[in-house]
Structures are given as C-alpha cells and as structure tokens.
Write a protein that holds these residues in place. Structure first.
Motif, PDB file in Angstrom:
ATOM      1  N   PRO A  10       1.475 -46.538  68.289  1.00  0.00           N
ATOM      2  CA  PRO A  10       0.227 -46.352  67.553  1.00  0.00           C
ATOM      3  C   PRO A  10      -0.680 -47.563  67.743  1.00  0.00           C
ATOM      4  CG  PRO A  10       2.029 -46.821  66.045  1.00  0.00           C
ATOM      5  CD  PRO A  10       2.616 -46.718  67.417  1.00  0.00           C
ATOM      6  N   ARG A  42       8.581 -41.336  60.654  1.00  0.00           N
ATOM      7  CA  ARG A  42       8.859 -40.876  62.019  1.00  0.00           C
ATOM      8  C   ARG A  42      10.103 -39.996  61.977  1.00  0.00           C
ATOM      9  NH1 ARG A  42       9.465 -43.962  67.774  1.00  0.00           N
ATOM     10  NH2 ARG A  42      10.713 -42.323  68.696  1.00  0.00           N
ATOM     11  N   VAL A  52       0.965 -41.079  60.687  1.00  0.00           N
ATOM     12  CA  VAL A  52       0.228 -42.342  60.695  1.00  0.00           C
ATOM     13  C   VAL A  52      -0.905 -42.303  59.682  1.00  0.00           C
ATOM     14  CG1 VAL A  52       0.798 -42.886  63.095  1.00  0.00           C
ATOM     15  CG2 VAL A  52      -1.269 -41.598  62.600  1.00  0.00           C
ATOM     16  N   VAL A  95      -3.524 -48.586  62.816  1.00  0.00           N
ATOM     17  CA  VAL A  95      -2.878 -47.528  62.044  1.00  0.00           C
ATOM     18  C   VAL A  95      -1.526 -48.009  61.545  1.00  0.00           C
ATOM     19  CG1 VAL A  95      -4.009 -45.636  63.268  1.00  0.00           C
ATOM     20  CG2 VAL A  95      -1.790 -46.417  64.025  1.00  0.00           C
ATOM     21  N   ASP A 116      -4.035 -39.250  56.238  1.00  0.00           N
ATOM     22  CA  ASP A 116      -2.878 -39.291  57.135  1.00  0.00           C
ATOM     23  C   ASP A 116      -3.006 -38.229  58.226  1.00  0.00           C
ATOM     24  OD1 ASP A 116      -1.865 -41.307  55.610  1.00  0.00           O
ATOM     25  OD2 ASP A 116      -0.069 -40.225  54.958  1.00  0.00           O
ATOM     26  N   TYR A 146      -0.680 -36.711  61.876  1.00  0.00           N
ATOM     27  CA  TYR A 146       0.617 -36.736  62.540  1.00  0.00           C
ATOM     28  C   TYR A 146       0.420 -36.511  64.023  1.00  0.00           C
ATOM     29  CZ  TYR A 146       0.725 -31.565  62.311  1.00  0.00           C
ATOM     30  OH  TYR A 146       0.464 -30.227  62.444  1.00  0.00           O
ATOM     31  N   THR A 173       5.352 -38.489  64.485  1.00  0.00           N
ATOM     32  CA  THR A 173       5.040 -39.718  63.753  1.00  0.00           C
ATOM     33  C   THR A 173       3.866 -39.457  62.821  1.00  0.00           C
ATOM     34  OG1 THR A 173       5.717 -41.003  65.684  1.00  0.00           O
ATOM     35  CG2 THR A 173       4.467 -42.173  64.005  1.00  0.00           C
ATOM     36  N   VAL A 204       2.278 -46.796  60.546  1.00  0.00           N
ATOM     37  CA  VAL A 204       3.248 -45.708  60.701  1.00  0.00           C
ATOM     38  C   VAL A 204       3.879 -45.467  59.333  1.00  0.00           C
ATOM     39  CG1 VAL A 204       5.395 -44.972  61.781  1.00  0.00           C
ATOM     40  CG2 VAL A 204       3.694 -46.219  63.122  1.00  0.00           C
TER      41      VAL A 204
END
Length: 187
Positions: free
Chosen positions: A14, A23, A63, A18, A75, A77, A61, A20
């Motif tokens: 990323p 995950r 983010v 950002v 958010d 993904y 993931t 994470v």
C-alpha cells in the motif's frame, strides 16, 4: 492434499498514505488430477502417479486513507488473485514403498486484481466474485492445462530419466469360458 502455501501471491504494497486495517490470505483449489502411469526402464516396471492441482491464491487487504486521518467510512479493500499449477511425482517402488517428490509450483498467467469501497465490515463481495470467476475459469480449462503440462513437463521428465510409459496390458480373462453344463448357464 498437496500444500499450496509456498506460492502465496504477494500482496500489493500500500502507498505510504494508507493504513492497512486488515489482511486475509487463503488458497482455493480449482481442479486436481492424478495421472497414473506404468513406467519401464531397463526391463523393470514401476508405478508412477503424477499429482497435479490447479489453485488460486487470494489476498484481500482492507486499507484506510492515513494521511487525512479519515474514519472507517473511507475504508477500501484491494484484492490480488493469482492462479498456479502444482505438480509432484509419486512412485510405488518394486518393494511397494510409495514416495513423492517435493511439489513443484508454477505460476499461471491467470490473475485478477481490483479495488472497491468497503460498504460494510467484511463485505468483500467483488473480491469473492473475482475469485469465483478465476477458479471457474481454471476449472473449465483444467483438461487443457493438464494436457499442456503433460506434454511440456511430465513427458520430457520421464524421457530425461531414460524411462518410457508402458502401454496398457491387454485384459486377460481367468481362463477359457465354460461350455455347456450348469455352471455355464447352458443347461
């Protein structure tokens, strides 16, 4: 079942702006095929099974934009999905011992990736849809992929070892058919 975790698809890194949040990585088998072969080398015979699996590795993931201090409402993904073929050779020796080589994993050109807004916690529906599409595509093409693998890898491996694939022996009956009498159903 063969292990597929050795070929994990690398998750995209990323950007620095950002965070994470979560995950998830997993593997899904799309198709498998055991190819039994009788090999001959120097007058000796051995049974070989070539075990092959088509699978996809999935990485999702979640983010959050980090630089702006955004809330979870922003958010997103991201998903990365990659197809692989795994092969191992297993031999049953003349003494009956069954042993397999270390599995070989080869990446396939079949891949998918994407990004979408996260509408609800854990709702990665577009990633799940992409995984299903890629798995289905590999399953539908499995005969073609396994045939190409046999021609490009398996057959040359056997030839390089100095062995040949034996033709199937004709089916032998247990003796002559009975003629007449009650056991033969003739009377």
């Amino acid at each position: 079942m063969m292990q597929a975790d050795t070929a994990a698809a690398p998750a995209p890194t990323p950007p620095a702006d950002v965070l994470v949040v979560a995950r998830s990585d997993h593997t899904t088998v799309a198709a498998n095929l055991d190819l039994p072969l009788n090999l001959v080398k120097g007058g000796r015979r051995e049974e070989m099974v070539v075990r092959r699996v088509l699978f996809v590795n999935v990485s999702v993931t979640e983010v959050r934009p980090g630089a702006s201090g955004a809330s979870s409402d922003n958010d997103r993904y991201r998903w990365t999905i990659a197809g692989f073929l795994e092969r191992e050779y297993c031999i049953r020796s003349l003494t009956g011992v069954f042993a397999c080589t270390t599995a070989e994993t080869a990446p396939l050109p079949d891949k998918a990736q994407g990004e979408a807004p996260l509408t609800a916690p854990g709702d990665f529906r577009l990633a799940v849809l992409a995984e299903g599409n890629l798995s289905s595509t590999l399953a539908a093409r499995s005969d073609e992929i396994f045939a190409a693998d046999r021609q490009a890898v398996v057959d040359p491996f056997i030839k390089a070892a100095g062995a040949t694939v034996a033709k199937a022996a004709p089916h032998r009956s247990g003796g002559r058919p009975a003629k007449g009498g009650p056991a033969a159903g003739g009377g």
